[in-house]
Design an enzyme around this catalytic site. Structure first.
Site, PDB file in Angstrom:
ATOM      1  N   LYS A  32      30.007  39.082  36.330  1.00  0.00           N
ATOM      2  CA  LYS A  32      28.868  39.949  36.649  1.00  0.00           C
ATOM      3  C   LYS A  32      29.284  41.376  36.964  1.00  0.00           C
ATOM      4  O   LYS A  32      28.579  42.323  36.596  1.00  0.00           O
ATOM      5  CB  LYS A  32      28.061  39.367  37.814  1.00  0.00           C
ATOM      6  CG  LYS A  32      28.713  39.483  39.181  1.00  0.00           C
ATOM      7  CD  LYS A  32      27.789  38.981  40.268  1.00  0.00           C
ATOM      8  CE  LYS A  32      28.422  39.116  41.639  1.00  0.00           C
ATOM      9  NZ  LYS A  32      28.619  40.519  42.040  1.00  0.00           N
ATOM     10  N   THR A  33      30.422  41.564  37.630  1.00  0.00           N
ATOM     11  CA  THR A  33      30.853  42.930  37.954  1.00  0.00           C
ATOM     12  C   THR A  33      31.182  43.703  36.684  1.00  0.00           C
ATOM     13  O   THR A  33      30.851  44.884  36.550  1.00  0.00           O
ATOM     14  CB  THR A  33      32.072  42.902  38.899  1.00  0.00           C
ATOM     15  OG1 THR A  33      31.745  42.138  40.061  1.00  0.00           O
ATOM     16  CG2 THR A  33      32.456  44.304  39.317  1.00  0.00           C
ATOM     17  N   ASP A 219      23.212  44.801  43.212  1.00  0.00           N
ATOM     18  CA  ASP A 219      24.155  43.691  43.098  1.00  0.00           C
ATOM     19  C   ASP A 219      23.866  42.676  44.205  1.00  0.00           C
ATOM     20  O   ASP A 219      23.281  43.011  45.238  1.00  0.00           O
ATOM     21  CB  ASP A 219      25.586  44.233  43.227  1.00  0.00           C
ATOM     22  CG  ASP A 219      26.635  43.208  42.828  1.00  0.00           C
ATOM     23  OD1 ASP A 219      26.269  42.188  42.202  1.00  0.00           O
ATOM     24  OD2 ASP A 219      27.819  43.421  43.132  1.00  0.00           O
TER      25      ASP A 219
END
Length: 723
Positions: A32-33, A219
């Site tokens: 995801k990052t 996030d």
């Protein structure tokens, strides 16, 4: 063009999709990052969006810094940096710019936890209350809850009715808020609450900030609470695109306000939205991932996703059942020793547990085996006494507020007693100024006391002059302050080696900050560290890392041990009983714990009687929920009957049997009466008897006679060691 060839199809879609409202459901270890940073770079490089128009909100400074570094390395040209920060840092920036419309100065003080406790100590003293009767943690939680629910001190007094303790809490709350106004101080709750309130009260200010950004990214969206969500919705308005990334299966912070319904209901709140699922895990082997998946599927309130991995591994999850907690800890330590002897680095191994108190027996066993370890997430760097003291000295150069002065006026000891500080405090209130300003312009005392105060003022003014002329580098000024104040020498005189090392680390921190931001001020550094609660400390040596599962969120390790998997411990009995969905949160916590492992996962439990539970320990249901194809069982004999399952019938159609061949493979040691043995902790002993798999052994003073499982790895025959 941003190179997306390294991405899988779902990741590529998540980077390039131009939907106004996007929800990225990112499974554990799904990259995801990488997706989030590439999405931002795509907007800047390919869509020509000015970097200043992009906002990314994270929930730790570590995550923000990692994103900044990745984007800096990815962008080909110096096109500026997007606005990436924690939600609290964002609010500080907003309030520094516009809080004047609320009647407050831009240089308000951000109150950290220690500042809050200082105000409470003042309240105890003013109101003649026993601090032990009103613990600071309880009161700060009470104040936070009232603020969040928009309950004023006046309303809190009304709600307290005739209950004495509640009335006193409300009075302390009133004192706290009044003192905040006097100090122009906002605590962490206020930073978000005041921003939300300001946006509601002044639409023109909100409109300005909505137009400031075109693209908003959030996030760890599964971890936000209702107030944070309100702020995000305010900033999004009608102008902006909103891109959220999270995983409902990793919502583990409901105890501090996180609401899984926020990410679940995103489609209702932001129509028409699009959801993209990142379902390929790049971290864990098939056995680990599928084992974790089989557990989390038992939760009903979740978004379905079929997380898979292409990483094959020959080893299953290992479940070890021990006869007691000391045996469990000894087995973990001996297994770590064995892994290290086989070439595994200690720093690639983590031991996770549900609660901090569970580390006690683990630490003892690791010490017995002479295995180096650290407690990850113990006392945080900026919370250590010497660091707090040093930062308060720096605050004397910038704000000179009463809380900072109160902390360091007598550190090191200068002979300034409570009577002196009380007089200064009373005079400051009378004149509506700070204690330091009173010290500067008035001579309230005589003799040695006044001379000491004058010397202190002269010292602070010298530092302020040095800071103002800009000729002295920030970290050099810091060193000067630590030396001239006598603080460093006091630590050296007391041979406080660890505290001195922490002070050196803080000086290095100031140096790094000033080098990274050469045009920054001391005040900006203090603003940063007041919010910076998760400074990552570099490990220069090889250590096993011990931590709670909550502390492990976002981390990964080659090998992971999850200990004390017993009913009442993990899942935690109180968490399950206090909430209708408590068991689902505990299951998510287990899912997070299991998916920290890349190549090998060990799950351990202890048998015997627990004084914490006041009951016999039983196997955690989460172990029983792991698909039998992905787990092997070893250790003490376990129930042969098929346990009751709470999961779906199709998942547990296969026969689960603890009495597997793996159990039988373990060596069943037998000892003869009079035989000499050696125990890892108790040393050499003599066997008195051996029955039913347990040996009674007499050890030298102070251990005496111990009953030990005959096949326990910590116990060896002396003859075997000699040979």
């Amino acid at each position: 063009m941003i190179d997306t060839s390294i991405l899988n199809e779902n990741q590529k879609e998540a980077v390039l999709d131009d939907s106004k409202y996007l929800r990225i459901v990112a499974g554990a270890g799904s990259g995801k990052t990488r997706v989030l940073t590439m999405r931002i770079c795509h907007l800047i490089e390919d869509e020509q969006v000015p970097a200043r128009k992009i906002l990314a909100i994270t929930f730790t400074n570590k995550a923000a810094n990692e994103m900044k570094e990745r984007i800096r390395n990815m962008l080909q040209d110096e096109t500026g940096q997007p606005w990436i920060s924690t939600i609290h840092s964002l609010c500080v920036r907003i309030l520094r710019e516009d809080i004047t419309c609320m009647g407050w100065p831009r240089n308000f003080t951000v109150l950290d936890a220690e500042d809050q406790k200082s105000i409470l100590r003042e309240a105890y003293k003013q109101m003649n209350l026993d601090a032990k009767s009103y613990p600071a943690a309880v009161l700060l939680n009470y104040i936070s809850n009232n603020k969040t629910e928009e309950i004023t001190p006046e309303r809190a007094k009304e709600l307290a009715g005739g209950y004495y303790d509640d009335q006193k809490k409300a009075e302390i709350y009133a004192y706290y808020v009044k003192r905040q106004r006097e100090l122009f101080g906002l605590d962490f709750d206020d930073l978000i609450l005041w921003t939300v309130k300001m946006f509601k009260k002044y639409p023109e200010v909100l409109d300005k900030w909505q137009r400031r950004f075109s693209y908003i990214h959030v996030d760890e969206f599964q971890d936000i609470d209702r107030i944070q969500y309100t702020l995000i919705r305010q900033l999004t308005g009608v102008y902006n695109s909103l891109y959220v990334v999270g995983d409902p299966d990793q919502t583990i912070y409901t105890w501090r306000g996180a609401d899984v319904n926020i990410i679940m209901n995103f489609a209702k709140d932001f129509p028409p939205q699009k959801t993209i699922t990142l379902n390929e895990n790049y971290r864990s082997t098939e056995a680990i991932l599928n084992g974790a998946n089989s557990v989390i599927r038992n939760n009903r309130h979740r978004l379905e996703k079929d997380l898979f991995t292409k990483r094959q591994g020959s080893e299953k999850i290992t479940h070890y059942a021990s006869a007691g907690d000391e045996y469990e800890a000894a087995w973990v330590a001996s297994k770590i020793r064995e892994l290290h002897a086989g070439g595994k680095k200690y720093k690639d191994i983590a031991v996770l547990y549900r609660s901090n108190y569970l580390s006690r027996t683990l630490e003892k066993s690791l010490l017995d085996e002479q295995i180096p370890y650290i407690i990850y997430g113990g006392i945080r760097f900026y919370d250590r006494q010497e660091v707090k003291d040093a930062l308060c000295y720096l605050r004397m150069v910038t704000t000179g507020d009463d809380l900072a002065l109160g902390r360091i006026i007598n550190r090191p000891r200068r002979g300034i007693g409570n009577k002196t500080t009380d007089t200064l405090s009373a005079k400051a209130r009378e004149e509506e100024t700070t204690m330091y300003e009173v010290m500067k312009r008035e001579k309230l005392f005589s003799g040695k006391t006044q001379k000491t105060l004058d010397g202190f003022v002269e010292m602070v003014e010298r530092w302020r002059t040095a800071a103002a002329d800009g000729k002295t580098e920030m970290f050099r000024l810091f060193e000067q302050i630590m030396d001239e104040s006598g603080y460093r020498k006091s630590l050296e005189d007391n041979q406080e080696d660890d505290r001195i090392e922490n002070l050196k680390e803080l000086i290095d921190d100031v140096r790094e900050f000033s080098q990274t931001y050469p045009d920054s001020t001391l005040d900006e550094y203090l603003q940063l560290v007041s919010l910076y609660g998760d400074k990552e400390e570099t490990l220069n040596s090889d250590y096993v890392q011990l931590m709670t599962v909550h502390a492990a969120k976002g981390l990964e390790f080659d090998t992971v041990f999850v200990t004390d998997m017993n009913e009442g411990i993990f899942p935690n009995e109180r968490a399950v009983t206090e909430s209708s969905r408590g068991i689902e949160e505990e299951r998510r916590l287990a899912y997070v714990a299991f998916t920290r492992a890349r190549n090998k996962l060990y799950i351990t439990e202890a048998g015997g009687y627990s004084y914490i539970l006041q009951d016999v320990r039983r196997t955690s249901r989460f172990i029983r929920e792991i698909d039998p194809d992905y787990i092997e069982h070893t250790g003490a004999a376990a129930p042969k009957k098929k346990p009751e399952f709470t999961g779906t019938p199709d998942l547990f159609a296969k026969r689960f049997n603890f009495d597997t061949p793996e159990v039988n493979k373990e060596k069943k040691a037998e000892y003869e009466t009079g035989e000499h043995v050696v125990h890892a902790k108790f040393g050499e002993g003599v066997v008195i008897s051996c029955k039913a798999g347990f040996a009674e052994i007499a050890f030298p003073y102070p251990y005496g006679v111990k009953k030990i499982m005959a096949g326990h790895p910590s116990l060896k025959k002396k003859s075997e060691l000699v040979n």
